[in-house]
Design an enzyme around this catalytic site. Structure first.
Site, PDB file in Angstrom:
ATOM      1  N   GLY A  90       0.643  -1.208   0.025  1.00  0.00           N
ATOM      2  CA  GLY A  90       0.127   0.138  -0.076  1.00  0.00           C
ATOM      3  C   GLY A  90       0.790   1.266  -0.069  1.00  0.00           C
ATOM      4  CG  HIS A 133      -5.614  10.335   5.194  1.00  0.00           C
ATOM      5  ND1 HIS A 133      -5.090   9.183   5.536  1.00  0.00           N
ATOM      6  CD2 HIS A 133      -4.424  11.171   5.589  1.00  0.00           C
ATOM      7  CE1 HIS A 133      -3.855   9.273   6.044  1.00  0.00           C
ATOM      8  NE2 HIS A 133      -3.798  10.626   6.072  1.00  0.00           N
ATOM      9  CG  ASP A 163      -9.049   4.261   4.425  1.00  0.00           C
ATOM     10  OD1 ASP A 163      -8.480   5.049   3.164  1.00  0.00           O
ATOM     11  OD2 ASP A 163      -8.668   4.877   5.366  1.00  0.00           O
TER      12      ASP A 163
END
Length: 383
Positions: A90, A133, A163
């Site tokens: 990631g 984010h 996410d």
């Protein structure tokens, strides 16, 4: 408690070998889900450390601590990857290449490797090297603008949508799809899982309604965004909340009956011009009873009215207890593996290992002997 590396794990992915590069957020959750389903997931971490039972994302994994800046550490990592089916990472685009573990490096050793890459912005594009984010990815896809009340700025839905929904789930979908294709071609490939791709892919229903003129861009003005009085949460007499969601007319009829709402509301349920006034009216109705009273009224019915539980209450709900939705591992309450399988059920999760706890076991499996291990430790390769 059995060692998560050496214990034989059950589940539909038993026998699958996965290498996970240490990271944050969606990639560790993907590794957790693979381990939950029986895969042998080995986490390459930066340094050894104490075990932490609250590190739920690492449950059921093995952990190996390597100094990847040392040639021998890189060599050990490549040997581990060479015998594996899947690698997931990631990092920002280019980081793995600079370490000498990019797709070309790994496929040279293991042409059948499925190489899963998890990022927010994707492997290319003008924003690919920027930090971000969940809230940023939702903002760029149009989804964040749709969440929240009409008179306040958009509200982030925790970090579950980008996410974990657009990230973890699409990484897993991509990896498992590539493994299926490998059965025919015998070849691995790179999976580029980007949250800004995954989030819009989940919005097909909304895109359909927008195309049909049935979804507006103003928050709290639509069917599923809290605009409809029959699809939102209401405060109860005791300060707790109830979730109300009878979209279909036959279910809405039960809401009208059980909550004592005007029968006339059934005829124009989906008329948006009535919604603002009815939201206020329904709020007043639900404030007349406690959450437990409303729960009892709607229990066993199709009225689609259920309690809004706190984190601490959810595991104790009778339905959750009956299904075993939550499990306690090493004293820590957490979700059980999901989904469920009738022939190859997943085991109860093993607790997360101490970082680096299986380093020597894994290296011995790769052929390293005690003398070599001692030399690696002396040279700072094993961290």
């Amino acid at each position: 408690m059995s060692d998560p590396k050496t214990a034989k794990r059950g589940g539909p992915l038993a026998g699958l070998r996965v290498v996970e590069m240490q990271g944050l957020g969606p990639c560790p959750l993907a590794g957790q889900f693979l381990a939950d389903m029986g895969a042998e997931v080995t986490l390459i971490t930066r340094a050894s450390g104490p075990a932490d039972a609250t590190d739920i994302n690492n449950r059921g994994k093995a952990s190996i601590a390597l100094n990847l800046k040392h040639p021998e550490g890189l060599k050990a990592a490549k040997a581990l990857i060479a015998r594996s089916d899947v690698l997931i990472e990631g990092f920002r685009p280019g980081v793995m290449e600079r370490m000498g573990l990019g797709p070309a490096d790994c496929h040279a050793e293991n042409p059948g490797l499925v190489y899963g890459r998890m990022t927010g912005w994707g492997q290319d594009g003008p924003m690919s090297q920027m930090a971000g984010h969940d809230i940023n990815y939702l903002g760029l896809t149009g989804v964040l603008n749709a969440i929240g009340t009409a008179d306040q700025p958009p509200i982030p839905p925790l970090n579950i949508a980008a996410d974990y929904g657009g990230g973890t789930m699409f990484l897993l979908f991509g990896v498992l799809s590539a493994l299926f294709e490998r059965q025919t071609s015998g070849k691995g490939q790179v999976v580029d899982a980007a949250m800004v791709d995954g989030v819009p892919a989940m919005m097909a229903l909304m895109h359909s309604m927008i195309a049909r003129g049935r979804w507006g861009e103003d928050r709290q003005s639509n069917w599923l965004d809290g605009g409809a009085p029959f699809y939102r949460s209401y405060e109860c007499a005791d300060g707790n909340h109830i979730a109300v969601g009878p979209l279909e007319p036959q279910f809405f009829a039960l809401l009208v009956e059980k909550a004592g709402l005007p029968e006339a509301h059934r005829s124009d349920q989906n008329d948006p011009t009535t919604w603002a006034e009815r939201r206020a009216d329904y709020a007043e109705v639900f404030r007349q009873k406690t959450r437990a009273e409303w729960e009892a009224i709607f229990d066993g019915t199709d009225g689609c009215v259920t309690p809004v539980l706190r984190w601490s209450e959810a595991p104790e709900h009778p339905h959750m207890k009956a299904r075993g939705t939550y499990v306690e591992v090493a004293g820590v309450s957490q979700a059980s593996p999901a989904p469920r399988f009738d022939r190859t059920p997943a085991d109860v999760p093993a607790p997360p290992p101490a970082p680096g706890a299986q380093t020597e076991d894994v290296l011995r499996d790769l052929g390293y002997d005690d003398t070599q291990l001692a030399a690696l430790r002396a040279d700072g390769v094993l961290t």
